[in-house]
Motif scaffolding. Sequence first.
Motif, PDB file in Angstrom:
ATOM      1  N   THR A 115      42.125  17.483 -57.251  1.00  0.00           N
ATOM      2  CA  THR A 115      41.478  16.240 -57.042  1.00  0.00           C
ATOM      3  C   THR A 115      42.548  14.885 -56.846  1.00  0.00           C
ATOM      4  N   ARG A 116      43.566  15.063 -57.622  1.00  0.00           N
ATOM      5  CA  ARG A 116      44.604  14.011 -57.511  1.00  0.00           C
ATOM      6  C   ARG A 116      45.332  13.937 -56.279  1.00  0.00           C
ATOM      7  N   GLU A 117      45.514  15.017 -55.562  1.00  0.00           N
ATOM      8  CA  GLU A 117      45.989  15.087 -54.415  1.00  0.00           C
ATOM      9  C   GLU A 117      45.000  14.536 -53.394  1.00  0.00           C
ATOM     10  N   ALA A 118      43.650  14.715 -53.361  1.00  0.00           N
ATOM     11  CA  ALA A 118      42.947  14.330 -52.646  1.00  0.00           C
ATOM     12  C   ALA A 118      42.719  12.824 -52.562  1.00  0.00           C
ATOM     13  N   GLN A 119      42.840  12.120 -53.874  1.00  0.00           N
ATOM     14  CA  GLN A 119      42.951  10.993 -54.225  1.00  0.00           C
ATOM     15  C   GLN A 119      44.141  10.145 -53.782  1.00  0.00           C
ATOM     16  N   ALA A 120      45.122  10.859 -53.653  1.00  0.00           N
ATOM     17  CA  ALA A 120      46.532  10.254 -53.159  1.00  0.00           C
ATOM     18  C   ALA A 120      46.707  10.610 -51.516  1.00  0.00           C
ATOM     19  N   GLN A 143      32.573  15.454 -54.863  1.00  0.00           N
ATOM     20  CA  GLN A 143      33.810  14.394 -54.497  1.00  0.00           C
ATOM     21  C   GLN A 143      34.438  14.861 -52.978  1.00  0.00           C
ATOM     22  N   LYS A 144      33.962  15.908 -52.576  1.00  0.00           N
ATOM     23  CA  LYS A 144      34.422  16.057 -51.288  1.00  0.00           C
ATOM     24  C   LYS A 144      36.172  16.307 -51.294  1.00  0.00           C
ATOM     25  N   VAL A 145      36.337  16.818 -52.337  1.00  0.00           N
ATOM     26  CA  VAL A 145      37.809  17.301 -52.381  1.00  0.00           C
ATOM     27  C   VAL A 145      38.138  18.434 -51.681  1.00  0.00           C
ATOM     28  N   VAL A 146      36.891  19.302 -51.987  1.00  0.00           N
ATOM     29  CA  VAL A 146      37.003  20.506 -50.967  1.00  0.00           C
ATOM     30  C   VAL A 146      35.562  20.856 -50.188  1.00  0.00           C
ATOM     31  N   ARG A 147      35.864  21.662 -49.388  1.00  0.00           N
ATOM     32  CA  ARG A 147      34.596  22.300 -48.621  1.00  0.00           C
ATOM     33  C   ARG A 147      34.535  23.776 -48.523  1.00  0.00           C
ATOM     34  N   LYS A 319      34.541  34.575 -57.758  1.00  0.00           N
ATOM     35  CA  LYS A 319      35.579  33.552 -57.221  1.00  0.00           C
ATOM     36  C   LYS A 319      35.126  33.242 -56.080  1.00  0.00           C
ATOM     37  N   TYR A 320      35.412  31.701 -55.954  1.00  0.00           N
ATOM     38  CA  TYR A 320      34.992  31.114 -54.512  1.00  0.00           C
ATOM     39  C   TYR A 320      36.267  30.865 -53.786  1.00  0.00           C
ATOM     40  N   GLY A 321      35.681  30.757 -52.369  1.00  0.00           N
ATOM     41  CA  GLY A 321      36.790  30.202 -51.566  1.00  0.00           C
ATOM     42  C   GLY A 321      36.594  28.808 -51.282  1.00  0.00           C
ATOM     43  N   ALA A 322      37.517  28.180 -51.430  1.00  0.00           N
ATOM     44  CA  ALA A 322      37.485  26.533 -50.942  1.00  0.00           C
ATOM     45  C   ALA A 322      38.515  25.901 -50.228  1.00  0.00           C
ATOM     46  N   ILE A 323      38.355  25.246 -49.231  1.00  0.00           N
ATOM     47  CA  ILE A 323      39.339  24.682 -48.370  1.00  0.00           C
ATOM     48  C   ILE A 323      39.317  23.090 -48.671  1.00  0.00           C
ATOM     49  N   ALA A 324      40.864  22.974 -48.943  1.00  0.00           N
ATOM     50  CA  ALA A 324      41.043  21.230 -49.326  1.00  0.00           C
ATOM     51  C   ALA A 324      40.305  20.373 -48.034  1.00  0.00           C
ATOM     52  N   THR A 325      39.497  19.563 -48.349  1.00  0.00           N
ATOM     53  CA  THR A 325      39.022  18.670 -47.203  1.00  0.00           C
ATOM     54  C   THR A 325      40.022  17.834 -46.272  1.00  0.00           C
TER      55      THR A 325
END
Length: 405
Positions: A115-120, A143-147, A319-325
Amino acid sequence: MSSSTRRIRRTQRPVPGIALAALLAVLAGATACAPSSRQGDDAAAPGTAAPSAEIDDPADFDLDALVAAAKKEGSITVYDSSGDITKVAEAFTAKYGIKATGVKNKVGDTLEKMTREAQADNVTIDMTLYEDGPSLVGELLPQKVVRTWIPADLADDVPAANRSPLLVLQKANVWVYNPKLFPEGCPVDNIWDLVGPEWKGKVALQDPLGKPNIVEWFNQLSNGADQALRDAHRAAHPGEELKTSRKTAAEEWVVRLAENDPVLTSADDDVAAAVASPNQKQPRIGLVSNAKFRDIEEKHYAMRVCDTLKPWSGYLYPKYGAIATKTKHPNAAKLFTHFVLTAEGIDHEMGAGGISGSSAVPQGSFSPPGLTDWKKELFAFDPKYLAKDFADTEAMQDLWRLSHS
């Protein structure tokens, strides 16, 4: 309050600066002692599934082109709460020649870091294999941090129930006992036995305030298993209906468990040792990950699943797979997703058993002693409740905390 408790409570709150209007709506009306809807423009409403994972047009999907594009990006970093991710990353590198780094990290810390990496706008975690469905649906996705994304060539093998969000793997937390101390079998046959006076101080598990999927299990039981728990209570106490002022039978069970002086630990390793270590003389029942059965031979543990326990011997956790947006390696992340949806890619995560999110991948060959049919003997989470689980998280944590104090 323990550090793990502080961490989990903190990570259930959104970080300011991302989807602020939606998050203010999510928080409006929330209380510490009662569940709220936590709805906002970018949040899934309780009782509804998360948005389905993205799937490219099959006509546009080219695996060879994806591999070539991923190689140009050069590397990928994947976070997971299991140390097995290092082996998956090594296998990915061996297959594609792309440097992959697998990092074991607690799920709450991964939530906060991503979350903080996406914000920064400074993303170092390209994707995650993520075990906390409620915060994925309630925070990271809206929050569109991941998809989440499913490769078109494997989409037909991913059932609809595994697409919202993309489920990569199911593992198990199971109730276990020591067969040396109980050679005739598990000493309990009903989940309500665990909260009775004869097992006071003898039930071991990780502190639920430090392990999100235990709290999620409590909420899933509240949302989808009320009648099953009431029926189990009637079976344990013939002719006696469950009497409770709680909203659900699950909440009543949680309160009784917390009040029954359980042995709480910070890791499954400690639970397994408390039940099954070679010199253990104290009779205990423990809740551990199926992965702990890999320790039996090396550590000379005596441990077996409570196969007679009704209505379930444990639960499946996803366990889910999520890619950083905002990843700088989107193609490598897509290729890694493709990899873990194949038997070759997920094999290292299934060393102690598991069920892939892809119907084309056989179930892991290993099964803990006493567990014969994962789908029949284990309670399975329902993804349609994930948004409600997120809304109810802090209330359930507070219920446990107040009951255990």
